[in-house]
Design a protein around this motif. Structure first.
Motif, PDB file in Angstrom:
ATOM      1  N   GLN A  84     103.087   5.823  27.559  1.00 50.62           N
ATOM      2  CA  GLN A  84     102.132   5.344  26.544  1.00 50.62           C
ATOM      3  C   GLN A  84     102.382   6.012  25.192  1.00 50.62           C
ATOM      4  O   GLN A  84     102.391   5.354  24.157  1.00 50.62           O
ATOM      5  CB  GLN A  84     100.696   5.673  26.968  1.00 50.62           C
ATOM      6  CG  GLN A  84     100.072   4.668  27.905  1.00 50.62           C
ATOM      7  CD  GLN A  84      98.660   5.097  28.269  1.00 50.62           C
ATOM      8  OE1 GLN A  84      98.374   6.289  28.440  1.00 50.62           O
ATOM      9  NE2 GLN A  84      97.765   4.144  28.383  1.00 50.62           N
ATOM     10  N   MET A  85     102.564   7.329  25.230  1.00 52.27           N
ATOM     11  CA  MET A  85     102.764   8.046  23.966  1.00 52.27           C
ATOM     12  C   MET A  85     104.071   7.619  23.308  1.00 52.27           C
ATOM     13  O   MET A  85     104.131   7.450  22.086  1.00 52.27           O
ATOM     14  CB  MET A  85     102.745   9.560  24.205  1.00 52.27           C
ATOM     15  CG  MET A  85     102.834  10.385  22.929  1.00 52.27           C
ATOM     16  SD  MET A  85     101.516  10.018  21.722  1.00 52.27           S
ATOM     17  CE  MET A  85     100.776  11.633  21.517  1.00 52.27           C
ATOM     18  N   LEU A  86     105.104   7.422  24.109  1.00 55.95           N
ATOM     19  CA  LEU A  86     106.384   6.984  23.538  1.00 55.95           C
ATOM     20  C   LEU A  86     106.235   5.614  22.875  1.00 55.95           C
ATOM     21  O   LEU A  86     106.739   5.389  21.769  1.00 55.95           O
ATOM     22  CB  LEU A  86     107.462   6.964  24.627  1.00 55.95           C
ATOM     23  CG  LEU A  86     108.895   6.695  24.149  1.00 55.95           C
ATOM     24  CD1 LEU A  86     109.344   7.694  23.082  1.00 55.95           C
ATOM     25  CD2 LEU A  86     109.872   6.716  25.330  1.00 55.95           C
ATOM     26  N   ASP A  87     105.509   4.711  23.518  1.00 55.53           N
ATOM     27  CA  ASP A  87     105.207   3.398  22.919  1.00 55.53           C
ATOM     28  C   ASP A  87     104.449   3.548  21.603  1.00 55.53           C
ATOM     29  O   ASP A  87     104.731   2.858  20.627  1.00 55.53           O
ATOM     30  CB  ASP A  87     104.307   2.577  23.858  1.00 55.53           C
ATOM     31  CG  ASP A  87     105.108   1.704  24.801  1.00 55.53           C
ATOM     32  OD1 ASP A  87     106.355   1.710  24.697  1.00 55.53           O
ATOM     33  OD2 ASP A  87     104.485   1.018  25.634  1.00 55.53           O
ATOM     34  N   SER A  88     103.457   4.425  21.630  1.00 56.73           N
ATOM     35  CA  SER A  88     102.644   4.637  20.424  1.00 56.73           C
ATOM     36  C   SER A  88     103.501   5.185  19.289  1.00 56.73           C
ATOM     37  O   SER A  88     103.393   4.737  18.141  1.00 56.73           O
ATOM     38  CB  SER A  88     101.496   5.604  20.721  1.00 56.73           C
ATOM     39  OG  SER A  88     100.623   5.039  21.678  1.00 56.73           O
ATOM     40  N   LEU A  89     104.367   6.147  19.614  1.00 53.62           N
ATOM     41  CA  LEU A  89     105.243   6.714  18.580  1.00 53.62           C
ATOM     42  C   LEU A  89     106.240   5.670  18.101  1.00 53.62           C
ATOM     43  O   LEU A  89     106.582   5.619  16.915  1.00 53.62           O
ATOM     44  CB  LEU A  89     105.964   7.957  19.115  1.00 53.62           C
ATOM     45  CG  LEU A  89     105.055   9.148  19.424  1.00 53.62           C
ATOM     46  CD1 LEU A  89     105.852  10.288  20.047  1.00 53.62           C
ATOM     47  CD2 LEU A  89     104.334   9.641  18.172  1.00 53.62           C
ATOM     48  N   ASP A  90     106.680   4.798  19.008  1.00 50.88           N
ATOM     49  CA  ASP A  90     107.571   3.698  18.597  1.00 50.88           C
ATOM     50  C   ASP A  90     106.875   2.783  17.590  1.00 50.88           C
ATOM     51  O   ASP A  90     107.485   2.331  16.623  1.00 50.88           O
ATOM     52  CB  ASP A  90     108.008   2.864  19.807  1.00 50.88           C
ATOM     53  CG  ASP A  90     109.093   3.555  20.630  1.00 50.88           C
ATOM     54  OD1 ASP A  90     109.689   4.541  20.131  1.00 50.88           O
ATOM     55  OD2 ASP A  90     109.355   3.113  21.768  1.00 50.88           O
ATOM     56  N   SER A  91     105.596   2.495  17.821  1.00 50.27           N
ATOM     57  CA  SER A  91     104.934   1.576  16.888  1.00 50.27           C
ATOM     58  C   SER A  91     104.691   2.253  15.541  1.00 50.27           C
ATOM     59  O   SER A  91     104.748   1.598  14.502  1.00 50.27           O
ATOM     60  CB  SER A  91     103.670   0.962  17.483  1.00 50.27           C
ATOM     61  OG  SER A  91     102.721   1.942  17.750  1.00 50.27           O
ATOM     62  N   LEU A  92     104.470   3.561  15.535  1.00 59.45           N
ATOM     63  CA  LEU A  92     104.364   4.266  14.252  1.00 59.45           C
ATOM     64  C   LEU A  92     105.733   4.330  13.562  1.00 59.45           C
ATOM     65  O   LEU A  92     105.859   4.124  12.358  1.00 59.45           O
ATOM     66  CB  LEU A  92     103.801   5.675  14.461  1.00 59.45           C
ATOM     67  CG  LEU A  92     102.331   5.716  14.914  1.00 59.45           C
ATOM     68  CD1 LEU A  92     101.935   7.127  15.336  1.00 59.45           C
ATOM     69  CD2 LEU A  92     101.401   5.213  13.818  1.00 59.45           C
ATOM     70  N   SER A  93     106.755   4.578  14.359  1.00 55.46           N
ATOM     71  CA  SER A  93     108.117   4.678  13.821  1.00 55.46           C
ATOM     72  C   SER A  93     108.608   3.350  13.249  1.00 55.46           C
ATOM     73  O   SER A  93     109.527   3.316  12.421  1.00 55.46           O
ATOM     74  CB  SER A  93     109.047   5.166  14.931  1.00 55.46           C
ATOM     75  OG  SER A  93     110.321   5.438  14.432  1.00 55.46           O
ATOM     76  N   ALA A  94     107.988   2.242  13.685  1.00 53.00           N
ATOM     77  CA  ALA A  94     108.378   0.916  13.191  1.00 53.00           C
ATOM     78  C   ALA A  94     107.743   0.590  11.831  1.00 53.00           C
ATOM     79  O   ALA A  94     108.074  -0.426  11.213  1.00 53.00           O
ATOM     80  CB  ALA A  94     107.983  -0.153  14.209  1.00 53.00           C
ATOM     81  N   LEU A  95     106.847   1.445  11.355  1.00 51.77           N
ATOM     82  CA  LEU A  95     106.254   1.230  10.027  1.00 51.77           C
ATOM     83  C   LEU A  95     107.330   1.480   8.960  1.00 51.77           C
ATOM     84  O   LEU A  95     108.350   2.102   9.238  1.00 51.77           O
ATOM     85  CB  LEU A  95     105.070   2.192   9.826  1.00 51.77           C
ATOM     86  CG  LEU A  95     103.891   2.002  10.800  1.00 51.77           C
ATOM     87  CD1 LEU A  95     102.837   3.100  10.588  1.00 51.77           C
ATOM     88  CD2 LEU A  95     103.272   0.622  10.637  1.00 51.77           C
TER      89      LEU A  95
END
Ligand code: ZN
Ligand code: FE
Length: 267
Positions: free
Chosen positions: A157-168
């Protein structure tokens, strides 16, 4: 449009309560305590117009009741927060894709679900300030050179969340809720000792902290270059993890999981 000011107000040991103001009105993000917010607002002559909350932890919501009480009879303040967490005083409960529009200061955010630190954690993304710069308020999810502890979520979950922030967008200013940068950099260097951008950041961040200056905001592009938790696919990091922890590192989720566990016991 008026320029906006983004101010990290220090609270507790190492929290920042971010204020965004147009010079008249201000919103507060994660006011864990009221006194420093009140003092800062009074110093600048700003009026509080809304509160944004990222997650339910006391060091992020503890000042809300007190700030609301200080408003006087009949005054009402919108309090935004995550739909998936139980938090007192919320007037609007938000989830992925919701939009927040605040009249004064003029602000528009889209909401991202970023579970991992807590299960309902959200982030607020502002696509462009009046100067065109994007901003994100990510609470305890992404830190400068680190990420939040997994109190309620899984590594995936955290990796997904960081991926979505990293996609900004890369130039997005990242407004984290704690000044953890120097200790995070020490750990990051253990993961990736030869990263030149990281070495340079250590020197710069140390100089800032020696003068008592916040190391934040950071940017998404900078975090992609120096933050090991956004770099779990980098071969050098995976090799270090495997050598240090004597574990197989078959993929980036394994690398992320090992890294997060190592960080928990790293001194
Ligand atoms: Zn927290
Ligand atoms: Fe926190």
């Amino acid at each position: 449009m008026n320029a906006l000011e983004y101010v990290p107000v220090p609270a507790f040991e190492d929290n920042y309560i971010w204020l965004v103001s147009d010079g008249h009105d201000a919103v507060a993000v994660d006011p864990g305590e009221a006194a420093p917010v009140r003092a800062y607002l009074a110093k600048r002559g700003w009026r509080l117009s809304a509160i944004l909350l990222t997650h339910h932890h006391q060091d992020h919501v503890g000042g809300v009741a007190d700030l609301l009480n200080g408003l006087g009879e009949g005054a009402k303040l919108p309090v935004y927060g995550p739909a998936g967490e139980s938090i007192a005083h919320l007037t609007r409960r938000l989830k992925q894709g919701d939009r927040v529009t605040i009249a004064s200061p003029a602000l528009e955010f889209s909401v991202l679900d970023v579970p991992g630190h807590t299960s309902g954690h959200i982030a607020y993304f502002q696509a462009a300030d009046p100067a065109g710069t994007p901003h994100v308020f990510c609470g305890d999810t992404l830190f400068a050179c680190g990420c939040g502890r997994l109190f309620e979520g899984t590594p995936a979950q955290m990796l997904d969340s960081l991926d979505s922030l990293s996609a900004l967008p890369g130039d997005t200013h990242v407004h984290c809720a704690h000044e953890y940068t120097l200790s995070n950099i020490r750990f990051a260097l253990a993961c990736e000792p030869d990263n030149a951008a990281l070495q340079a950041w250590r020197d710069k961040a140390s100089a800032l902290r020696e003068r008592g200056v916040p190391t934040l905001p950071t940017t998404i592009a900078h975090e992609q270059a120096v933050n090991p938790f956004l770099r779990s696919d980098v071969a050098a990091i995976q090799a270090t993890l495997s050598a240090q922890l004597h574990e197989a590192v078959p993929d980036r989720l394994a690398a992320f999981t090992l890294m997060r566990e190592w960080k928990n016991r790293f001194r």
